[in-house]
Design a protein around this motif. Structure first.
Motif, short mmCIF file in Angstrom:
data_model
loop_
_atom_site.label_atom_id
_atom_site.label_comp_id
_atom_site.label_asym_id
_atom_site.label_seq_id
_atom_site.Cartn_x
_atom_site.Cartn_y
_atom_site.Cartn_z
N LEU A 116 119.21 91.71 124.11
CA LEU A 116 120.33 91.88 123.19
C LEU A 116 119.91 92.64 121.94
O LEU A 116 120.62 93.55 121.48
CB LEU A 116 120.96 90.54 122.81
CG LEU A 116 122.18 90.63 121.91
CD1 LEU A 116 123.30 91.45 122.56
CD2 LEU A 116 122.69 89.24 121.55
N SER A 117 118.75 92.32 121.42
CA SER A 117 118.26 92.99 120.21
C SER A 117 118.11 94.49 120.44
O SER A 117 118.57 95.32 119.65
CB SER A 117 116.93 92.38 119.78
OG SER A 117 116.43 92.99 118.63
N ILE A 118 117.46 94.87 121.53
CA ILE A 118 117.26 96.29 121.83
C ILE A 118 118.61 96.97 122.11
O ILE A 118 118.85 98.08 121.65
CB ILE A 118 116.30 96.48 123.02
CG1 ILE A 118 114.89 95.98 122.65
CG2 ILE A 118 116.23 97.96 123.43
CD1 ILE A 118 113.93 95.92 123.83
N ALA A 119 119.48 96.29 122.84
CA ALA A 119 120.79 96.88 123.15
C ALA A 119 121.58 97.17 121.87
O ALA A 119 122.17 98.25 121.74
CB ALA A 119 121.58 95.95 124.07
N VAL A 120 121.59 96.24 120.92
CA VAL A 120 122.30 96.46 119.67
C VAL A 120 121.66 97.62 118.91
O VAL A 120 122.35 98.51 118.41
CB VAL A 120 122.33 95.17 118.80
CG1 VAL A 120 122.84 95.47 117.39
CG2 VAL A 120 123.17 94.10 119.47
N MET A 121 120.32 97.63 118.85
CA MET A 121 119.63 98.73 118.16
C MET A 121 119.96 100.08 118.77
O MET A 121 120.22 101.04 118.06
CB MET A 121 118.12 98.52 118.21
CG MET A 121 117.64 97.57 117.20
SD MET A 121 115.86 97.56 117.21
CE MET A 121 115.66 96.02 116.38
N GLU A 122 119.93 100.14 120.07
CA GLU A 122 120.19 101.41 120.75
C GLU A 122 121.64 101.86 120.55
O GLU A 122 121.90 103.04 120.36
CB GLU A 122 119.86 101.30 122.24
CG GLU A 122 118.37 101.24 122.50
CD GLU A 122 117.66 102.43 121.91
OE1 GLU A 122 117.92 103.58 122.32
OE2 GLU A 122 116.83 102.22 121.00
N LEU A 123 122.55 100.92 120.59
CA LEU A 123 123.95 101.25 120.35
C LEU A 123 124.13 101.82 118.94
O LEU A 123 124.77 102.86 118.76
CB LEU A 123 124.82 100.00 120.52
CG LEU A 123 126.31 100.19 120.23
CD1 LEU A 123 126.94 101.09 121.29
CD2 LEU A 123 127.00 98.84 120.20
N ILE A 124 123.53 101.18 117.96
CA ILE A 124 123.68 101.62 116.57
C ILE A 124 122.96 102.94 116.34
O ILE A 124 123.56 103.91 115.85
CB ILE A 124 123.16 100.55 115.59
CG1 ILE A 124 123.93 99.24 115.73
CG2 ILE A 124 123.22 101.08 114.14
CD1 ILE A 124 125.43 99.35 115.62
N ASP A 125 121.67 103.02 116.71
CA ASP A 125 120.95 104.25 116.34
C ASP A 125 121.44 105.46 117.12
O ASP A 125 121.60 106.54 116.57
CB ASP A 125 119.44 104.06 116.35
CG ASP A 125 118.74 104.24 117.66
OD1 ASP A 125 118.91 105.28 118.29
OD2 ASP A 125 117.96 103.35 118.02
#
Length: 182
Positions: A116-125
């Motif tokens: 979830l952490s990586i998915a949120v980061m990837e979505l945002i960046d």
């Protein structure tokens, strides 16, 4: 799991997982050994920084490879995202494997801790990069590329930190990794 926490009261740090010595030990609910209850912003920020490191490595490497191969924006972005997940998981795997657990368990822990952490980061960046005028067309030698990437990663960090704080407080996310460092 209970044996892993014997002598926990005297715990000072995490052998083999430097940088996480100051995890709050709010309360260990039930027999799952997870961190529950109040979680500090510092703990959430450290967990987010850990994920961000792997994401940044994968993002930059993916963009360099895609550019070197002459790929278009979509193919390069997909490669960068795949590599961001790979390196994010790899950093967690390295720490969990160092505790002596098997590869299968370490993979499960990394998936549970970081997805979830990586998915949120990837979505945002990637969202910032995609929406920033001219950023998708900037080349690696263009300062705009690096400036927008830095802004995108900072935005990902700022938005993902509360997500990680919430997850750790519920014994999820980085709290899953925390169980293996005792």
């Amino acid at each position: 799991m209970e044996q892993m926490h014997e002598g926990h009261e005297e715990h000072q740090g995490h052998q083999g997982h430097q940088g996480h010595q100051h995890h709050a030990h709010a309360s260990h609910g039930g027999g799952d050994g997870g961190v529950h209850g109040e979680v500090s912003w510092a703990m959430a920020a450290r967990a987010t920084l850990h994920c961000l490191t792997g994401c940044a490595i994968g993002e930059v490497l993916g963009m360099v490879i895609g550019t070197a191969l002459g790929w278009g924006n979509v193919q390069t972005m997909v490669l960068a995202i795949v590599l961001a997940f790979f390196f994010g998981y790899a950093l967690t795997l390295r720490g969990v494997l160092a505790t002596g657990v098997g590869l299968r368990t370490a993979v499960r822990v990394a998936l549970a801790a970081d997805t979830l952490s990586i998915a949120v980061m990837e979505l945002i960046d990637n969202g910032v990069i995609a929406l920033w005028p001219g950023a998708m067309d900037a080349h690696l030698s263009d300062p705009m590329f690096w400036i927008v990437l830095a802004i995108a990663l900072v935005a990902a960090f700022v938005i993902t930190t509360p997500v990680n704080k919430w997850m750790i407080g519920r014994g999820k996310g980085h709290a899953v990794v925390h169980r293996y460092h005792h």
